[in-house]
Scaffold this motif. Sequence first.
Motif, PDB file in Angstrom:
ATOM      1  N   LYS A  84       0.852  -1.188   0.000  1.00  0.00           N
ATOM      2  CA  LYS A  84       0.000   0.000   0.000  1.00  0.00           C
ATOM      3  C   LYS A  84       0.887   1.237   0.000  1.00  0.00           C
ATOM      4  O   LYS A  84       2.121   1.132   0.111  1.00  0.00           O
ATOM      5  CB  LYS A  84      -0.908   0.002   1.221  1.00  0.00           C
ATOM      6  CG  LYS A  84      -0.180   0.091   2.558  1.00  0.00           C
ATOM      7  CD  LYS A  84      -1.173   0.102   3.712  1.00  0.00           C
ATOM      8  CE  LYS A  84      -0.442   0.257   5.053  1.00  0.00           C
ATOM      9  NZ  LYS A  84      -1.415   0.317   6.193  1.00  0.00           N
ATOM     10  N   ASP A 131      -4.947   1.317  -0.480  1.00  0.00           N
ATOM     11  CA  ASP A 131      -4.585   0.051   0.151  1.00  0.00           C
ATOM     12  C   ASP A 131      -3.742  -0.826  -0.774  1.00  0.00           C
ATOM     13  O   ASP A 131      -3.126  -1.792  -0.321  1.00  0.00           O
ATOM     14  CB  ASP A 131      -5.843  -0.718   0.563  1.00  0.00           C
ATOM     15  CG  ASP A 131      -6.589  -0.020   1.701  1.00  0.00           C
ATOM     16  OD1 ASP A 131      -5.915   0.615   2.530  1.00  0.00           O
ATOM     17  OD2 ASP A 131      -7.821  -0.116   1.734  1.00  0.00           O
ATOM     18  N   SER A 132      -3.764  -0.495  -2.045  1.00  0.00           N
ATOM     19  CA  SER A 132      -2.955  -1.212  -3.025  1.00  0.00           C
ATOM     20  C   SER A 132      -2.193  -0.212  -3.884  1.00  0.00           C
ATOM     21  O   SER A 132      -2.806   0.624  -4.553  1.00  0.00           O
ATOM     22  CB  SER A 132      -3.825  -2.104  -3.919  1.00  0.00           C
ATOM     23  OG  SER A 132      -3.070  -2.637  -4.992  1.00  0.00           O
TER      24      SER A 132
END
Length: 393
Positions: free
Chosen positions: A263, A270-271
């Motif tokens: 992240k 979050d990615s």
Amino acid sequence: MTATTAPSREDIVRRAAEVVPTIAKHAAWADDNRRLHEDTIDAIVGAGLLKLRVAHRYGGYQANMRTVVDTITEVGRGDGSAAWTTAVWTICSWLVGLFPDEAQDEVFATPDARVCGLLSPGGAGTPVDGGLLVSGQWAFNTGASQSDWNSLVVVAPGPDGEMWPVMTLVPTKELQIVDDWHTVGLRGTASVTTAVRDLYVPQHRILPLAPVLQEQYASQLNADVPIFRVPMLLTAATTTAGTALGLVKAARDAFFERLPGRKITYTSYDSQRAAPLTHLQVAEAALKIDEAEFHVYRAADLLDDKGVSGEAWSVVERAQVRADLGRAVQLAKEATDIYRNASGASSIYQHVPIQRIARDMEALSLHAILHPNTNYELYGRILCGLEPNTFYI
């Protein structure tokens, strides 16, 4: 001496790719210990990579430059230091092919002989009966402690008494190794300083450098072989440029290996893979790699084509190759920096490969024959109608 049927380019590059995992496994060890791991050397030798530029009559491949570049690139995906050292061994095996045939017989009496060396003078030669007494010291001598022979340049009197640089071939066991290779990049190359005092070098292992820089070589048996009919400096520089391509591809591999699950800290992403910033970064880096390959391949193809045709080289063509390689290194470094900057703070840990790759690329980009600004200036001088300000072209 045993002639051989050389494998195809695809086979040679495949062999190099197959040993990348072994080379990568020992890359951190090489960085820590400032020399290549013996398993790495065994893998390189076992894959036949030291035969790349050796004449057929000694069991070598006489591979063209495009094959050499692709092979060094593969090794660089595993470790930049291994690629640089393999490039130096490849260059110097080729250099041996310029010497009198008697010297070649002596060196290649040992299969897969490792020959290292450098092109800048670091000592002096005093004429004696049948040769020279050589004294001096030479820094940045890549792989000297792990090589069988060393090509060293000294200054010695010519036939007219004027001092000129000459290349000499000496067994590395005759040299003193000064363990001074404490650097931040390409640490595994063991590019130590070597020294010697009053070492006798017979005449057949001496080659004046001035004719070499004009493609006037001493070997009779290699005189009509295409790979031995091209400029020495451009051959050396293009060979080493494969290391830059290997390193930037290693940086790309290292980045994408860590991308899943990462992240971007202190953001809502979050990615990292979903962030538009990441898309822009990897696209720009990919295009820079493509552009770097174009410049290296253009240089390699020109060397191959002119080696086959035997056509004379213009000063513009010589300078363009230097400029191509400088541009390729600049682009490869920029792409590496993109991947490094996108790898986050966790990438500074020693166990994360991208930090070592970036350090190796930084060190490579400072090398005199690959330095972008130096090579651009030379090309620009020629384009402006001025004479070169160097003999190394």
